[in-house]
Scaffold this motif. Structure first.
Motif, short mmCIF file in Angstrom:
data_model
loop_
_atom_site.label_atom_id
_atom_site.label_comp_id
_atom_site.label_asym_id
_atom_site.label_seq_id
_atom_site.Cartn_x
_atom_site.Cartn_y
_atom_site.Cartn_z
N ILE A 138 0.62 -1.27 -0.09
CA ILE A 138 0.03 0.01 -0.05
C ILE A 138 0.92 1.23 -0.03
O ILE A 138 0.40 2.50 -0.18
N GLY A 139 2.25 1.11 -0.01
CA GLY A 139 3.12 2.08 0.12
C GLY A 139 2.87 3.29 -1.14
O GLY A 139 2.55 4.37 -0.53
N PRO A 140 2.91 2.72 -2.32
CA PRO A 140 2.63 3.89 -3.29
C PRO A 140 1.12 4.57 -3.08
O PRO A 140 1.31 5.85 -3.18
N GLY A 141 0.29 3.83 -2.94
CA GLY A 141 -1.01 4.62 -2.71
C GLY A 141 -1.11 5.49 -1.21
O GLY A 141 -1.46 6.67 -1.59
N LEU A 142 -0.63 5.15 -0.28
CA LEU A 142 -0.20 5.98 0.80
C LEU A 142 0.57 7.14 0.67
O LEU A 142 0.08 8.42 0.97
N LEU A 143 1.55 7.04 -0.17
CA LEU A 143 2.60 8.19 -0.53
C LEU A 143 1.73 9.14 -1.28
O LEU A 143 1.85 10.45 -0.84
N ILE A 150 8.01 6.36 9.27
CA ILE A 150 7.06 6.06 8.61
C ILE A 150 6.29 7.65 8.30
O ILE A 150 6.17 7.78 6.93
N VAL A 151 6.16 8.29 9.23
CA VAL A 151 5.32 9.33 9.20
C VAL A 151 6.25 10.45 8.22
O VAL A 151 5.86 11.17 7.54
N GLU A 203 11.50 4.80 -0.95
CA GLU A 203 12.43 3.91 -0.34
C GLU A 203 12.58 4.20 1.29
O GLU A 203 12.67 3.00 1.69
N ALA A 204 12.46 5.35 1.50
CA ALA A 204 12.63 5.62 3.09
C ALA A 204 11.14 4.85 3.89
O ALA A 204 11.36 4.39 4.91
N TYR A 205 9.98 4.99 3.06
CA TYR A 205 8.85 4.47 3.60
C TYR A 205 9.08 2.70 3.55
O TYR A 205 8.95 2.29 4.78
N ALA A 206 9.79 2.14 2.37
CA ALA A 206 9.88 0.76 2.63
C ALA A 206 10.87 0.46 3.82
O ALA A 206 10.77 -0.67 4.53
N ARG A 207 11.80 1.27 3.80
CA ARG A 207 13.00 0.90 4.67
C ARG A 207 12.24 1.17 6.31
O ARG A 207 12.69 0.19 7.15
N ALA A 208 11.38 2.01 6.43
CA ALA A 208 10.64 2.25 7.71
C ALA A 208 9.91 1.09 8.13
O ALA A 208 9.62 0.59 9.21
N VAL A 209 9.15 0.64 7.11
CA VAL A 209 8.31 -0.59 7.20
C VAL A 209 9.27 -1.70 7.79
O VAL A 209 8.65 -2.34 8.80
N HIS A 210 10.14 -1.79 7.02
CA HIS A 210 11.06 -3.06 7.44
C HIS A 210 11.62 -2.96 8.90
O HIS A 210 11.53 -3.78 9.88
N ALA A 211 12.01 -1.63 9.34
CA ALA A 211 12.46 -1.40 10.46
C ALA A 211 11.47 -1.79 11.61
O ALA A 211 11.87 -2.10 12.88
N HIS A 212 10.33 -1.43 11.41
CA HIS A 212 8.98 -1.34 12.25
C HIS A 212 8.90 -2.90 12.68
O HIS A 212 8.80 -3.21 13.95
N TYR A 213 9.05 -3.74 11.62
CA TYR A 213 9.00 -5.32 12.18
C TYR A 213 10.09 -5.93 12.57
O TYR A 213 10.19 -7.14 13.12
N ALA A 214 11.54 -5.24 12.54
CA ALA A 214 12.64 -5.98 12.67
C ALA A 214 12.86 -6.66 13.96
O ALA A 214 13.24 -7.63 14.14
N PRO A 215 12.50 -5.85 15.16
CA PRO A 215 12.62 -6.26 16.46
C PRO A 215 11.86 -7.79 16.72
O PRO A 215 12.08 -8.63 17.37
N LEU A 216 10.44 -7.50 15.92
CA LEU A 216 9.63 -8.56 16.22
C LEU A 216 10.02 -9.91 15.54
O LEU A 216 10.13 -10.92 15.99
#
Lengths: 231, 231
Positions: free
Chosen positions: B110-115, B199-200, B209-222
């Motif tokens: 949904i990244g492109p749509g959200l951006l 993400i914001v 690209e920053a959005y995709a990196r932030a999504v991955h960072a968001h789930y990385a600890p879990l």
């Protein structure tokens, strides 16, 4: 009102009993008599709870064979979305449009995983389904079955059962909703048939951009039909 | 056996009646007495079918207010997946892992749509939820509520109700399954809190690209906690 709460309670208690007993999908469920005794509730309550659990695919009644722990498939999701799509019929085909967008998003999001999984693997089974689809289309026959088999064949390499089931659930809603909603058949549906070949081509050579283009081409005739239907 | 079939039949006939009557979510359902007469079946069959329809969120019982056409939410999907996750507990946390992968795929897709949707829009409400989350985390409190509100705020701009609900359904399964499955808390969960800000930031400047990196960072600890738990 109390009766309603009691009903939900028996449902939850049977779920806890399944967990506590270490049962798994496909295992035979305890008998009705056992559940009546174990939970200390009326036979009619057990029977009713089992029917609710069956509608959720948490138990599965195989006629003539008994009752088993269900596969917890996404069948309730399919039923719910199909019903919602029919309810919203006047409402601009919104649910169907959303399901198609979700299919596109899902197909694109699994692209990298599929490209990696299919590298150096034999795509002949998927190719054979495209051929079946092409023959059915040429003969004026419905090609839904080959279409479903194609997508199942491609997704078989994905190591995520949930996403495989979600993809198939959306496929089912999409395919079942189309005739119910009087969407005019896409005149250029031949392009969708051919796009399946392009998906296989992209996986064969490991080309991410070609894969994304093929996914968009796959849904384009349907998207045009949906746009035309809501004009 | 015949009784089972008859039960499913009443469920389907009530669904058809809802469609035929042009009812919509939130509309009052016909009374039990009306359904008994209209369908020519026993009151107990109607009551039982209504309970099944309620478990599917096709009707909604509001205690003290009556029965209404339901919202056909994804609540049955959440229940089913949660149950599946608990059933598979011994099985390598597979369902939870699959749900997390599905969340990542959905967020990326949904990244492109959200951006596009958030360009030139005010992200202050989402930013406020990150602040609430950060405060709760600093005070050692649970921040699930702010987390859910954050994701709802971000997705509010998405013109696809199904994907908004699917995202929230996966959030619910993920959040509810964690404590049930004894996954050790991620030591670096602070990174997840901070990833919400990233993400914001990405949406604010429209950086895919920053959005995709932030999504991955968001789930990385879990993801690290899940890997550790299955070692």
């Amino acid at each position: 009102m109390r009766r309603q709460d009691a009903g939900g309670d028996v449902v939850n208690r049977i779920k806890e009993l399944i967990l506590r007993s270490g049962l798994h999908p496909g295992d035979p469920m305890p008998t009705e008599a056992h559940l009546v005794e174990e939970l200390g509730v009326a036979r009619s309550s057990v029977r009713e709870a089992m029917r609710t659990l069956s509608s959720l695919d948490i138990v599965e009644v195989r006629h003539g064979h008994g009752t088993f722990v269900g596969r917890m498939s996404l069948a309730p999701l399919v039923d719910g979305l199909l019903f919602r799509a029919r309810l919203n019929d006047g409402n601009d085909l919104r649910t169907l449009r959303e399901v198609v967008q979700a299919r596109i998003a899902l197909d694109l999001s699994i692209g990298p995983g599929l490209l990696a999984a299919w590298a150096h693997e034999d795509l002949a089974p998927a190719r054979a389904e495209v051929e079946r689809m092409r023959e059915a289309f040429a003969a004026g026959r419905d090609f839904a079955e080959a279409d479903q088999a194609f997508h199942a064949a491609i997704l078989a390499k994905l190591d995520n059962e949930l996403m495989i089931q979600l993809s198939d659930a959306f496929w089912q809603v999409h395919t079942s909703a189309l005739p119910l909603l009087d969407v005019p058949p896409a005149g250029d549906i031949r392009l969708t048939v051919e796009a399946h070949d392009a998906i296989v081509d992209a996986l064969e050579v490991g080309d991410a951009e070609a894969y994304a283009r093929a996914v968009h081409a796959h849904y384009a005739p349907l998207e045009r039909a949906l746009t035309a239907a809501s004009d």
